[in-house]
Design a protein around this motif. Structure first.
Motif, PDB file in Angstrom:
ATOM      1  N   VAL A 112      66.377  28.526 -30.733  1.00  0.00           N
ATOM      2  CA  VAL A 112      66.600  27.197 -30.138  1.00  0.00           C
ATOM      3  C   VAL A 112      65.243  26.578 -29.832  1.00  0.00           C
ATOM      4  CG1 VAL A 112      67.670  25.923 -28.241  1.00  0.00           C
ATOM      5  CG2 VAL A 112      68.773  27.990 -29.135  1.00  0.00           C
ATOM      6  N   PHE A 113      65.092  25.305 -30.171  1.00  0.00           N
ATOM      7  CA  PHE A 113      63.831  24.610 -29.933  1.00  0.00           C
ATOM      8  C   PHE A 113      63.902  23.704 -28.709  1.00  0.00           C
ATOM      9  CE2 PHE A 113      62.788  25.205 -34.562  1.00  0.00           C
ATOM     10  CZ  PHE A 113      61.572  25.838 -34.362  1.00  0.00           C
ATOM     11  N   ARG A 114      62.780  23.612 -28.036  1.00  0.00           N
ATOM     12  CA  ARG A 114      62.502  22.495 -27.134  1.00  0.00           C
ATOM     13  C   ARG A 114      61.563  21.558 -27.878  1.00  0.00           C
ATOM     14  NH1 ARG A 114      61.636  26.780 -23.197  1.00  0.00           N
ATOM     15  NH2 ARG A 114      63.199  26.685 -21.520  1.00  0.00           N
ATOM     16  N   ILE A 115      61.710  20.245 -27.669  1.00  0.00           N
ATOM     17  CA  ILE A 115      60.854  19.287 -28.362  1.00  0.00           C
ATOM     18  C   ILE A 115      60.355  18.227 -27.373  1.00  0.00           C
ATOM     19  CG2 ILE A 115      60.788  17.464 -30.121  1.00  0.00           C
ATOM     20  CD1 ILE A 115      62.711  19.073 -31.796  1.00  0.00           C
ATOM     21  N   GLY A 116      59.075  17.902 -27.481  1.00  0.00           N
ATOM     22  CA  GLY A 116      58.489  16.807 -26.707  1.00  0.00           C
ATOM     23  C   GLY A 116      57.816  15.813 -27.647  1.00  0.00           C
ATOM     24  N   ILE A 117      57.915  14.523 -27.340  1.00  0.00           N
ATOM     25  CA  ILE A 117      57.330  13.483 -28.191  1.00  0.00           C
ATOM     26  C   ILE A 117      56.581  12.479 -27.316  1.00  0.00           C
ATOM     27  CG2 ILE A 117      57.796  11.607 -29.829  1.00  0.00           C
ATOM     28  CD1 ILE A 117      60.299  13.123 -30.700  1.00  0.00           C
ATOM     29  N   HIS A 118      55.361  12.169 -27.759  1.00  0.00           N
ATOM     30  CA  HIS A 118      54.536  11.203 -27.022  1.00  0.00           C
ATOM     31  C   HIS A 118      53.825  10.298 -28.015  1.00  0.00           C
ATOM     32  CE1 HIS A 118      51.919   9.400 -24.088  1.00  0.00           C
ATOM     33  NE2 HIS A 118      50.835   9.913 -24.634  1.00  0.00           N
ATOM     34  N   LEU A 119      53.626   9.061 -27.614  1.00  0.00           N
ATOM     35  CA  LEU A 119      52.828   8.117 -28.387  1.00  0.00           C
ATOM     36  C   LEU A 119      51.549   7.862 -27.609  1.00  0.00           C
ATOM     37  CD1 LEU A 119      52.511   6.055 -30.743  1.00  0.00           C
ATOM     38  CD2 LEU A 119      53.550   4.359 -29.212  1.00  0.00           C
ATOM     39  N   GLY A 120      50.397   8.195 -28.208  1.00  0.00           N
ATOM     40  CA  GLY A 120      49.157   8.021 -27.467  1.00  0.00           C
ATOM     41  C   GLY A 120      47.918   8.153 -28.319  1.00  0.00           C
ATOM     42  N   ASP A 121      46.795   8.047 -27.642  1.00  0.00           N
ATOM     43  CA  ASP A 121      45.491   8.116 -28.300  1.00  0.00           C
ATOM     44  C   ASP A 121      45.146   9.568 -28.597  1.00  0.00           C
ATOM     45  OD1 ASP A 121      42.877   6.473 -28.836  1.00  0.00           O
ATOM     46  OD2 ASP A 121      42.225   8.278 -27.781  1.00  0.00           O
ATOM     47  N   VAL A 122      44.705   9.824 -29.835  1.00  0.00           N
ATOM     48  CA  VAL A 122      44.307  11.175 -30.230  1.00  0.00           C
ATOM     49  C   VAL A 122      42.965  11.112 -30.958  1.00  0.00           C
ATOM     50  CG1 VAL A 122      46.688  12.001 -30.426  1.00  0.00           C
ATOM     51  CG2 VAL A 122      45.543  11.043 -32.439  1.00  0.00           C
ATOM     52  N   VAL A 123      42.314  12.242 -31.027  1.00  0.00           N
ATOM     53  CA  VAL A 123      41.059  12.378 -31.769  1.00  0.00           C
ATOM     54  C   VAL A 123      41.328  13.235 -32.992  1.00  0.00           C
ATOM     55  CG1 VAL A 123      38.705  13.255 -31.722  1.00  0.00           C
ATOM     56  CG2 VAL A 123      39.667  12.175 -29.672  1.00  0.00           C
ATOM     57  N   GLU A 124      41.036  12.702 -34.171  1.00  0.00           N
ATOM     58  CA  GLU A 124      41.229  13.438 -35.411  1.00  0.00           C
ATOM     59  C   GLU A 124      39.895  14.006 -35.888  1.00  0.00           C
ATOM     60  OE1 GLU A 124      43.416  13.021 -39.752  1.00  0.00           O
ATOM     61  OE2 GLU A 124      42.820  11.204 -38.677  1.00  0.00           O
ATOM     62  N   GLU A 125      39.840  15.315 -36.032  1.00  0.00           N
ATOM     63  CA  GLU A 125      38.645  15.977 -36.529  1.00  0.00           C
ATOM     64  C   GLU A 125      38.571  15.857 -38.056  1.00  0.00           C
ATOM     65  OE1 GLU A 125      36.387  17.228 -34.582  1.00  0.00           O
ATOM     66  OE2 GLU A 125      37.471  17.065 -32.682  1.00  0.00           O
ATOM     67  N   SER A 126      37.423  16.191 -38.617  1.00  0.00           N
ATOM     68  CA  SER A 126      37.221  16.064 -40.059  1.00  0.00           C
ATOM     69  C   SER A 126      38.137  16.980 -40.858  1.00  0.00           C
ATOM     70  CB  SER A 126      35.761  16.366 -40.420  1.00  0.00           C
ATOM     71  OG  SER A 126      35.418  17.690 -40.008  1.00  0.00           O
ATOM     72  N   ASP A 127      38.620  18.061 -40.243  1.00  0.00           N
ATOM     73  CA  ASP A 127      39.514  18.980 -40.945  1.00  0.00           C
ATOM     74  C   ASP A 127      40.985  18.600 -40.776  1.00  0.00           C
ATOM     75  OD1 ASP A 127      39.832  19.558 -38.296  1.00  0.00           O
ATOM     76  OD2 ASP A 127      39.466  21.718 -38.477  1.00  0.00           O
ATOM     77  N   GLY A 128      41.259  17.453 -40.116  1.00  0.00           N
ATOM     78  CA  GLY A 128      42.633  16.989 -39.940  1.00  0.00           C
ATOM     79  C   GLY A 128      43.284  17.420 -38.652  1.00  0.00           C
ATOM     80  N   ASP A 129      42.632  18.265 -37.882  1.00  0.00           N
ATOM     81  CA  ASP A 129      43.190  18.702 -36.605  1.00  0.00           C
ATOM     82  C   ASP A 129      43.163  17.529 -35.620  1.00  0.00           C
ATOM     83  OD1 ASP A 129      44.308  20.300 -34.703  1.00  0.00           O
ATOM     84  OD2 ASP A 129      42.449  21.351 -34.184  1.00  0.00           O
TER      85      ASP A 129
END
Length: 249
Positions: free
Chosen positions: A95-112
């Motif tokens: 069984v999964f728990r799921i959380g969702i947020h819309l916000g500012d993120v930092v994307e590294e050069s490797d896609g992380d």
């Protein structure tokens, strides 16, 4: 390392009770989880244009270009999970728990991806009920007009290691939203009934013709007095209208 800031919808998912399950049956649990990822999770994420940028053993962090796509993916996963494991004993269900947020993120050069946008999504997943989906207020605002699920407003919630409280909304997958009752139309104002009184002529029991004017005068006087009383006592909408009938005597 080069980095880029952007706004993204982040979905965080995690298996409920994974440590307990692997402790009881590690090989079986891992095999079921791998099959679940291959047959359900990864195809559903791809169908909604999501990108898994980090796996966390029993969970995943997924990026979407829109909150709508993220929520649709989460609902599809939770519904499919409920169907897939409906006949499995509770202690062996994934069984999964799921959380969702819309916000500012930092994307590294490797896609992380890193930053508060990711951290908040992960914390929302941690407070979600098993099988449910928690949305931040920023995410909920984007999809509230499109939801047909039961939604619970959990109010401002202090999440672990997040400075400010976040307003959280919980979606109960599989429970449709309650239909709003149709507004009851205001009753139409109907005109109050008109009341009337009939004053019949007095009978001339004496029989003399000279008494006829007197009898008619008494009838006319009584009718006039009643009409005046009605005008003083009743509103204009409910007049009492004395009416004289003239049957033959």
């Amino acid at each position: 390392m080069a980095e880029t800031r952007k706004i993204a919808a982040i979905l965080a998912a995690d298996v409920v009770g994974f440590s307990r399950m692997t402790g009881a049956d590690e090989d079986g649990t891992l095999a079921r989880l791998r099959a679940l990822r291959r047959d359900l999770i990864d195809p559903t994420v791809a169908a909604h244009n999501g990108r898994v940028f980090k796996r966390t053993g029993d969970g995943a962090l997924i990026e979407f270009r829109s909150v709508v796509a993220a929520v649709r993916c989460a609902i599809a996963v939770q519904n499919a999970m409920a169907t897939r494991f409906s006949a499995v004993p509770p202690d062996r269900r994934i069984v999964f728990r799921i959380g969702i947020h819309l916000g500012d993120v930092v994307e590294e050069s490797d896609g992380d991806l890193m930053g508060d946008g990711v951290n908040i999504a992960a914390r929302l997943e941690g407070i979600a009920e098993p099988g449910a989906i928690c949305l931040s207020e920023d995410a909920y605002r984007q999809v509230k007009a499109r939801l047909d699920l039961a939604v619970t407003d959990l109010g401002p919630t202090q999440l672990k290691n997040i400075a400010e409280p976040i307003r959280v909304y919980s979606l109960a997958v599989g429970k449709p939203a309650q239909a709003k009752p149709a507004p009851v139309p205001a009753p139409e104002k109907s005109a109050p009934p008109r009341l009337s009184m009939v004053v019949l002529p007095f009978a001339n029991i004496g029989g003399g013709a000279e008494q006829e004017p007197f009898v008619d005068g008494v009838t006319e006087s009584l009718t006039t007095d009643l009409r005046g009383y009605a005008a003083r006592s009743l509103s204009a909408e409910t007049p009492l209208s004395p009416t004289r009938a003239k049957p033959s005597i």
